[in-house]
Scaffold this motif. Structure first.
Motif, mmCIF file in Angstrom:
data_model
loop_
_atom_site.group_PDB
_atom_site.id
_atom_site.type_symbol
_atom_site.label_atom_id
_atom_site.label_comp_id
_atom_site.label_asym_id
_atom_site.label_seq_id
_atom_site.Cartn_x
_atom_site.Cartn_y
_atom_site.Cartn_z
ATOM 1 N N ARG A 112 1.350 37.982 -26.220
ATOM 2 C CA ARG A 112 0.172 37.647 -25.134
ATOM 3 C C ARG A 112 0.661 37.642 -23.814
ATOM 4 O O ARG A 112 1.461 37.069 -23.438
ATOM 5 C CB ARG A 112 -0.586 36.280 -25.744
ATOM 6 C CG ARG A 112 -1.773 35.956 -24.963
ATOM 7 C CD ARG A 112 -2.383 34.946 -25.756
ATOM 8 N NE ARG A 112 -3.338 35.341 -26.817
ATOM 9 C CZ ARG A 112 -4.536 35.816 -26.678
ATOM 10 N NH1 ARG A 112 -5.010 35.954 -25.488
ATOM 11 N NH2 ARG A 112 -5.248 35.929 -27.657
ATOM 12 N N ILE A 113 -0.165 38.496 -23.241
ATOM 13 C CA ILE A 113 -0.315 38.573 -21.626
ATOM 14 C C ILE A 113 -1.189 37.990 -20.957
ATOM 15 O O ILE A 113 -2.236 38.110 -21.353
ATOM 16 C CB ILE A 113 -0.009 40.090 -21.446
ATOM 17 C CG1 ILE A 113 1.021 40.993 -21.906
ATOM 18 C CG2 ILE A 113 0.432 40.122 -19.854
ATOM 19 C CD1 ILE A 113 2.358 40.647 -21.564
ATOM 20 N N PHE A 114 -0.743 36.981 -19.930
ATOM 21 C CA PHE A 114 -1.724 36.379 -19.200
ATOM 22 C C PHE A 114 -1.648 37.052 -17.697
ATOM 23 O O PHE A 114 -0.346 37.177 -17.393
ATOM 24 C CB PHE A 114 -1.467 34.765 -18.916
ATOM 25 C CG PHE A 114 -1.481 34.292 -20.379
ATOM 26 C CD1 PHE A 114 -0.393 34.283 -21.374
ATOM 27 C CD2 PHE A 114 -2.630 33.484 -20.759
ATOM 28 C CE1 PHE A 114 -0.525 33.648 -22.280
ATOM 29 C CE2 PHE A 114 -2.824 32.939 -22.078
ATOM 30 C CZ PHE A 114 -1.606 32.818 -22.662
ATOM 31 N N ILE A 115 -2.641 37.299 -16.935
ATOM 32 C CA ILE A 115 -2.510 37.786 -15.387
ATOM 33 C C ILE A 115 -3.616 36.887 -14.663
ATOM 34 O O ILE A 115 -4.652 36.642 -15.160
ATOM 35 C CB ILE A 115 -2.741 39.227 -15.472
ATOM 36 C CG1 ILE A 115 -4.105 39.623 -15.996
ATOM 37 C CG2 ILE A 115 -1.436 39.934 -15.904
ATOM 38 C CD1 ILE A 115 -4.375 41.167 -15.674
ATOM 39 N N ASP A 116 -3.161 36.688 -13.644
ATOM 40 C CA ASP A 116 -4.138 36.237 -12.707
ATOM 41 C C ASP A 116 -4.510 37.223 -11.658
ATOM 42 O O ASP A 116 -3.329 37.575 -10.844
ATOM 43 C CB ASP A 116 -3.542 34.910 -12.128
ATOM 44 C CG ASP A 116 -4.567 33.997 -11.210
ATOM 45 O OD1 ASP A 116 -5.830 34.323 -11.369
ATOM 46 O OD2 ASP A 116 -4.333 32.862 -11.142
ATOM 47 N N ASP B 55 -0.315 36.148 -10.492
ATOM 48 C CA ASP B 55 0.869 35.788 -11.268
ATOM 49 C C ASP B 55 0.676 36.439 -12.835
ATOM 50 O O ASP B 55 -0.334 36.999 -12.993
ATOM 51 C CB ASP B 55 0.496 34.296 -11.337
ATOM 52 C CG ASP B 55 1.706 33.400 -11.888
ATOM 53 O OD1 ASP B 55 2.578 34.013 -11.929
ATOM 54 O OD2 ASP B 55 1.398 32.373 -11.893
ATOM 55 N N VAL B 56 1.672 36.468 -13.479
ATOM 56 C CA VAL B 56 1.758 36.957 -14.881
ATOM 57 C C VAL B 56 2.798 36.196 -15.738
ATOM 58 O O VAL B 56 3.773 35.809 -15.085
ATOM 59 C CB VAL B 56 2.203 38.496 -14.834
ATOM 60 C CG1 VAL B 56 3.399 38.743 -14.128
ATOM 61 C CG2 VAL B 56 2.205 39.142 -16.079
ATOM 62 N N ARG B 57 2.307 35.914 -16.883
ATOM 63 C CA ARG B 57 3.046 35.321 -18.120
ATOM 64 C C ARG B 57 3.028 35.762 -19.281
ATOM 65 O O ARG B 57 1.983 36.689 -19.385
ATOM 66 C CB ARG B 57 2.697 33.828 -18.117
ATOM 67 C CG ARG B 57 2.956 32.737 -16.852
ATOM 68 C CD ARG B 57 4.236 32.407 -16.813
ATOM 69 N NE ARG B 57 4.167 31.405 -15.977
ATOM 70 C CZ ARG B 57 4.312 31.428 -14.487
ATOM 71 N NH1 ARG B 57 4.120 32.542 -14.006
ATOM 72 N NH2 ARG B 57 4.320 30.279 -13.892
ATOM 73 N N PHE B 58 3.870 35.790 -20.332
ATOM 74 C CA PHE B 58 3.973 36.432 -21.465
ATOM 75 C C PHE B 58 4.416 35.357 -22.579
ATOM 76 O O PHE B 58 5.238 34.534 -22.184
ATOM 77 C CB PHE B 58 4.529 37.626 -21.727
ATOM 78 C CG PHE B 58 6.040 37.562 -22.077
ATOM 79 C CD1 PHE B 58 7.134 37.302 -20.810
ATOM 80 C CD2 PHE B 58 6.588 37.630 -23.237
ATOM 81 C CE1 PHE B 58 8.208 37.147 -20.947
ATOM 82 C CE2 PHE B 58 7.983 37.567 -23.269
ATOM 83 C CZ PHE B 58 8.874 37.139 -22.139
ATOM 84 N N ASN B 59 3.971 35.357 -23.690
ATOM 85 C CA ASN B 59 4.309 34.516 -24.858
ATOM 86 C C ASN B 59 4.148 35.326 -26.036
ATOM 87 O O ASN B 59 3.550 36.328 -26.049
ATOM 88 C CB ASN B 59 4.183 33.089 -25.050
ATOM 89 C CG ASN B 59 2.345 33.106 -25.146
ATOM 90 O OD1 ASN B 59 1.929 34.127 -25.750
ATOM 91 N ND2 ASN B 59 1.923 31.771 -25.312
ATOM 92 N N GLY B 60 4.832 34.813 -27.119
ATOM 93 C CA GLY B 60 4.691 35.597 -28.409
ATOM 94 C C GLY B 60 6.034 35.590 -29.111
ATOM 95 O O GLY B 60 7.063 34.743 -28.712
ATOM 96 N N SER B 61 6.494 36.343 -30.224
ATOM 97 C CA SER B 61 7.476 36.626 -30.683
ATOM 98 C C SER B 61 7.632 37.933 -31.187
ATOM 99 O O SER B 61 6.938 38.842 -31.348
ATOM 100 C CB SER B 61 7.618 35.721 -31.876
ATOM 101 O OG SER B 61 6.766 36.163 -33.179
#
Lengths: 148, 408
Positions: free
Chosen positions: A44-48, A56-62
């Motif tokens: 999952r990619i989060f962007i602002d 800003d950008v973040r990622f999580n998942g496996s």
């Protein structure tokens, strides 16, 4: 035959062991989810996006080392950049991965992929290209979300 | 015949090829099996000398081709001890066989509110078609849960079976290796008034099968997992049930008559075999059945119990707590299919490293995502063994696993 050292470069393993920008972002940031149905990897990619910048950008998942490190390297490559430049970086990266759908497009030599060049070796292992590009395609989906 | 794996290996030419100057260690037979020379020869011999349409044309070549095709049906009936050869239906794969029975039997027998019992260890092929019926006609699904060691938890089976119209389950898990007590499950289902559909893809290639003793109503399996060609699935069903079912696909071969205002169907099994099938592949499957019969299915099962014992002992002795092998620890309760987690290394990465020494394993969710969720994993590595695998290959797997730790 391509050796494992072509695939598991030190910089890639470093991003796998110590991922950058791992986590989530709150609204008004947007997110998109990507799946690799072949192997079950999820990301999952989060962007602002503010004033035309991916602030800003973040990622999580496996997932495997390639999908996770590629997503981590992607976040460092696009954070703080204008959306248009981000799209250009994604395009350049997909060209390197040999999956750019626009066959007529020329390679924009002005874009320096830097550390991302380490992922070049993935091309020698075709089944892993989908791992390397999972985070990038999901980023494009997140950009579409941010346009809504 | 006495079983000697060295002799068996001589029958499988691909096992003798080198990849990058190193021998192949093929541990992916739960996925698809390798082919013995007799099957390869049967395929090419039929293509060279006997290929023709079946069930259509009157010339000798076509009649002979039809006979060869039907001979496989008879051979399979004998192989699984089916009462009648016409209870054997050819499909394009086991997934289609499951879809055929679920859709066709379901159409005639299930209505809104009816309940079907499945288990938590099913392959997507025995889940998704049922979900499609849930969406189409509002049936309900119930699930048999698992014990901590990957067996069916049958504590409340009678309760779960109450009011159920069909119980559809695997005879052996393609992920856990668990062998289910098919005979017991069929008896319990029948007592509750439910019919049984057995997904036997993982068991028919590896142990003796007797559909009459098992008491199943329908059973599906695939050619390509039992040394035969790909492109052929098998559905066996009780004649009375098959006769009462509407056709699945419409077209040539499956009709008795077609008029402008309708059609009537052919007899079973032609009713379920619309269009031109995989003629040569079905014909060659007969050689696979003959080959396995000559080796002896009891011998295959015994060899795999011995291999399973060796796998469990070797991997546990060498890696201890660094390896988590899913499924039963008793080799008598399982087939030689092992899914495992190793030192926190992602299955995709692990299989990539194993490939460096030609150790071929599957990494992924094995088309059983609900089960993977229960195991708490997105993916596992799966090493699966067959009659041609050796204890030396188990050692090769262990050595390759060891080398993976150096990278990650």
């Amino acid at each position: 035959m391509a050796g494992l050292e072509d695939l598991y470069r030190e910089i890639i393993l470093d991003h796998y062991r110590t991922p950058r920008n791992r986590g989530e972002l709150e609204a008004p940031a947007v997110s998109a989810e990507g799946h690799n149905p072949l192997c079950g990897d999820e990301i999952r990619i989060f962007i602002d996006v503010k004033d035309g910048l991916v602030s800003d950008v973040r990622f999580n998942g496996s997932g495997c080392s390639i999908s996770q490190s590629s997503a981590s390297m992607m976040t460092t490559a696009v954070k703080g950049k204008p959306v248009e430049q981000v799209r250009a970086i994604v395009k350049r990266f997909k060209q390197m991965m040999t999956i750019d759908e626009d066959e007529n497009s020329s390679i924009d030599e002005s874009i320096n992929l830097g550390d991302l060049e380490a992922l070049q070796g993935v091309v020698k292992f075709p089944v892993r290209i989908k791992c390397a590009t999972l985070g990038w395609n999901t980023l494009l989906d997140a950009l579409v979300e941010s346009d809504k | 015949m006495t079983f000697d794996v060295t002799t068996i290996r001589k029958d499988f030419p691909v096992l003798h090829r080198l990849v990058n100057d190193k021998p192949l260690v093929y541990l992916d037979s739960a996925n698809t099996s390798q082919k013995p020379q007799v099957v390869i020869d049967a395929l090419s011999h039929f293509m060279e000398t006997g290929y023709a349409p079946i069930n259509r044309s009157a010339y000798q070549l076509a009649a002979k081709a039809t006979d060869a095709y039907e001979a496989t049906r008879s051979a399979l009936a004998t192989f699984i001890n089916a009462p009648k050869a016409n209870e054997v239906v050819f499909t394009k794969n086991a997934t289609e066989a499951l879809n055929l029975v679920i859709m066709s039997w379901g159409q005639a027998n299930l209505k809104a509110g009816d309940t079907v019992l499945l288990t938590h260890m099913e392959h997507h092929a025995n889940i998704v078609p049922w979900h499609m019926l849930v969406a189409e006609r509002g049936i309900q699904l119930r699930w048999v849960p698992l014990t901590s060691d990957g067996q069916l938890d049958l504590t409340n089976l009678d309760e779960l079976l109450k009011g159920v119209k069909a119980f559809s389950f695997t005879s052996m898990s393609n992920v856990l290796g668990t062998i289910n007590p098919v005979q017991h499950l069929c008896a319990a289902a029948h007592k509750a008034g439910a019919i049984t559909i057995v997904d036997a893809c993982q068991s028919v290639p590896h142990q003796p099968t007797d559909v009459q003793k098992l008491g199943a109503d329908f059973m599906v399996f695939s050619s390509h997992k039992m040394c035969g060609p790909s492109g052929v699935g098998v559905l066996w069903g009780r004649e009375s049930l098959l006769e009462a079912m509407p056709p699945f696909l419409g077209g040539g071969n499956m009709i008795a008559d077609v008029r402008l205002d309708g059609f009537t169907t052919a007899e079973v099994p032609a009713k379920f075999e619309a269009g031109t099938p995989a003629i040569a592949e079905v014909v060659a499957l007969s050689s696979a059945v003959q080959y396995l019969t000559q080796v002896g299915m009891h011998n295959v099962r015994q060899h795999e119990i011995e291999l399973s014992t060796y796998v469990l002992n070797t991997l546990n002795a060498r890696f201890g707590d660094d390896i988590t092998i899913h499924g039963p620890i008793n080799p008598e309760l399982r087939g030689a299919t092992f899914s495992f987690a190793f030192r926190g290394i992602h299955p995709h990465d692990l299989s990539q490293v194993l490939d460096q020494t030609n150790v071929c394993v599957r990494a992924g969710h094995h088309c059983a995502k609900p089960l993977m969720k229960i195991l708490g994993a997105n993916a596992t590595v799966r090493a699966s063994f067959y009659l041609y695998n050796t204890t030396q290959e188990v050692d090769a797997l262990a050595d390759a696993l060891d080398s993976a730790s150096d990278i990650f």
